[in-house]
Design a protein around this motif. Structure first.
Motif, PDB file in Angstrom:
ATOM      1  N   UNK A  39       9.491 -34.237  16.585  1.00  0.00           N
ATOM      2  CA  UNK A  39      10.648 -34.879  17.655  1.00  0.00           C
ATOM      3  C   UNK A  39      11.761 -33.877  17.730  1.00  0.00           C
ATOM      4  N   UNK A  40      12.031 -33.290  16.381  1.00  0.00           N
ATOM      5  CA  UNK A  40      13.393 -32.318  16.456  1.00  0.00           C
ATOM      6  C   UNK A  40      12.984 -31.141  17.034  1.00  0.00           C
ATOM      7  N   UNK A  41      11.903 -30.467  16.898  1.00  0.00           N
ATOM      8  CA  UNK A  41      11.658 -29.381  17.131  1.00  0.00           C
ATOM      9  C   UNK A  41      12.211 -28.738  18.517  1.00  0.00           C
ATOM     10  N   UNK A  42      11.913 -29.603  19.595  1.00  0.00           N
ATOM     11  CA  UNK A  42      12.653 -28.838  20.849  1.00  0.00           C
ATOM     12  C   UNK A  42      14.156 -28.779  20.963  1.00  0.00           C
ATOM     13  N   UNK A  43      14.757 -29.768  19.848  1.00  0.00           N
ATOM     14  CA  UNK A  43      16.168 -29.637  20.055  1.00  0.00           C
ATOM     15  C   UNK A  43      16.530 -28.497  18.951  1.00  0.00           C
ATOM     16  N   UNK A  44      15.973 -28.206  18.076  1.00  0.00           N
ATOM     17  CA  UNK A  44      16.178 -26.995  17.306  1.00  0.00           C
ATOM     18  C   UNK A  44      16.011 -25.775  18.095  1.00  0.00           C
ATOM     19  N   UNK A  45      14.805 -25.666  18.957  1.00  0.00           N
ATOM     20  CA  UNK A  45      14.821 -24.335  19.694  1.00  0.00           C
ATOM     21  C   UNK A  45      15.969 -24.372  20.783  1.00  0.00           C
ATOM     22  N   UNK A  46      16.511 -25.465  21.520  1.00  0.00           N
ATOM     23  CA  UNK A  46      17.488 -25.345  22.460  1.00  0.00           C
ATOM     24  C   UNK A  46      18.965 -25.039  21.557  1.00  0.00           C
ATOM     25  N   UNK A  47      19.057 -25.747  20.310  1.00  0.00           N
ATOM     26  CA  UNK A  47      20.104 -25.251  19.744  1.00  0.00           C
ATOM     27  C   UNK A  47      20.214 -23.872  19.417  1.00  0.00           C
ATOM     28  N   UNK A  48      19.106 -23.256  19.010  1.00  0.00           N
ATOM     29  CA  UNK A  48      19.046 -21.647  18.644  1.00  0.00           C
ATOM     30  C   UNK A  48      19.192 -20.879  19.799  1.00  0.00           C
ATOM     31  N   UNK A  49      18.648 -21.504  20.991  1.00  0.00           N
ATOM     32  CA  UNK A  49      19.176 -20.756  22.317  1.00  0.00           C
ATOM     33  C   UNK A  49      20.647 -20.437  22.750  1.00  0.00           C
ATOM     34  N   UNK A  50      21.067 -21.783  22.535  1.00  0.00           N
ATOM     35  CA  UNK A  50      22.534 -21.819  22.862  1.00  0.00           C
ATOM     36  C   UNK A  50      23.362 -21.115  22.088  1.00  0.00           C
ATOM     37  N   UNK A  51      23.248 -21.123  20.732  1.00  0.00           N
ATOM     38  CA  UNK A  51      23.865 -20.581  19.761  1.00  0.00           C
ATOM     39  C   UNK A  51      23.673 -18.944  20.025  1.00  0.00           C
ATOM     40  N   UNK A  52      22.482 -18.542  20.080  1.00  0.00           N
ATOM     41  CA  UNK A  52      22.020 -17.030  20.257  1.00  0.00           C
ATOM     42  C   UNK A  52      22.795 -16.355  21.535  1.00  0.00           C
ATOM     43  N   UNK A  53      22.702 -17.381  22.664  1.00  0.00           N
ATOM     44  CA  UNK A  53      23.487 -16.790  23.797  1.00  0.00           C
ATOM     45  C   UNK A  53      25.096 -16.206  23.697  1.00  0.00           C
ATOM     46  N   UNK A  54      25.774 -16.824  22.566  1.00  0.00           N
ATOM     47  CA  UNK A  54      27.225 -16.453  22.154  1.00  0.00           C
ATOM     48  C   UNK A  54      26.996 -15.607  21.062  1.00  0.00           C
ATOM     49  N   UNK A  55      26.293 -15.861  20.038  1.00  0.00           N
ATOM     50  CA  UNK A  55      26.350 -15.270  18.922  1.00  0.00           C
ATOM     51  C   UNK A  55      24.800 -14.785  18.575  1.00  0.00           C
ATOM     52  N   UNK A  56      24.595 -13.575  19.187  1.00  0.00           N
ATOM     53  CA  UNK A  56      23.151 -12.916  19.102  1.00  0.00           C
ATOM     54  C   UNK A  56      22.735 -12.549  17.701  1.00  0.00           C
ATOM     55  N   UNK A  57      23.737 -12.436  16.859  1.00  0.00           N
ATOM     56  CA  UNK A  57      23.501 -12.051  15.437  1.00  0.00           C
ATOM     57  C   UNK A  57      23.084 -13.151  14.549  1.00  0.00           C
ATOM     58  N   UNK A  58      23.217 -14.485  15.068  1.00  0.00           N
ATOM     59  CA  UNK A  58      22.767 -15.394  14.093  1.00  0.00           C
ATOM     60  C   UNK A  58      21.342 -15.845  14.422  1.00  0.00           C
ATOM     61  N   UNK A  59      20.598 -15.932  13.119  1.00  0.00           N
ATOM     62  CA  UNK A  59      19.063 -15.934  13.146  1.00  0.00           C
ATOM     63  C   UNK A  59      18.753 -17.345  12.738  1.00  0.00           C
ATOM     64  N   UNK A  60      17.655 -17.869  13.420  1.00  0.00           N
ATOM     65  CA  UNK A  60      17.065 -19.101  13.089  1.00  0.00           C
ATOM     66  C   UNK A  60      15.649 -19.129  12.752  1.00  0.00           C
ATOM     67  N   UNK A  61      15.443 -19.517  11.387  1.00  0.00           N
ATOM     68  CA  UNK A  61      14.149 -19.576  10.851  1.00  0.00           C
ATOM     69  C   UNK A  61      13.486 -21.135  10.794  1.00  0.00           C
TER      70      UNK A  61
END
Length: 135
Positions: A73-95
């Motif tokens: 259930x959390x998978x798509x939330x994690x993906x959306x969070x990663x997209x939003x953070x990387x849109x303003x902080x592209x050096x942050x990596x999500x694993x």
């Protein structure tokens, strides 16, 4: 020439070969799906060579079990969070680290419940890492 017989036994989503070699299928992962970018799925391999351990950048790591309903259930939330953070902080990596594939790595980080998320600071060190609390 001798021919070796290899028997494949299906055990859940992990295939165990009689020669002692374990291979993993896509069912062992949640982020090997279309649209999962920018999540970097840690695939099977040496626990010491995982990308999140070698990266010098700030990183967020989710430890999950692919059979866990909360993780699914959390998978798509994690993906959306990663997209939003990387849109303003592209050096942050999500694993993402599958505990079905890397059970010992998950144990190192105290995996008793999943999903479990940790934030790691810049510099490639684990010093200063923090568990991200739910809520």
């Amino acid at each position: 020439a001798t021919t070796a017989l290899v028997c494949v036994v299906l055990m859940g989503s992990t295939r165990l070969l009689l020669r002692g070699q374990v291979t993993h299928g896509d069912a062992d992962y949640l982020y090997k799906v279309e649209g999962a970018q920018p999540i970097i799925e840690e695939e099977a391999g040496s626990a010491h060579n995982l990308q999140f351990r070698r990266s010098p950048n700030q990183r967020v790591v989710e430890f999950y079990d692919p059979a866990c309903g909360a993780c699914q259930s959390f998978r798509w939330n994690y993906i959306e969070i990663a997209k939003k953070v990387r849109s303003t902080k592209p050096d942050v990596e999500f694993y993402a680290v599958s505990c079905a594939v890397h059970p010992n790595v998950c144990k190192e980080y105290g995996r008793t419940t999943v999903p479990k998320i940790f934030a790691f600071p810049t510099g490639g060190s684990e010093e200063g890492m923090k568990q991200v609390e739910k809520g």
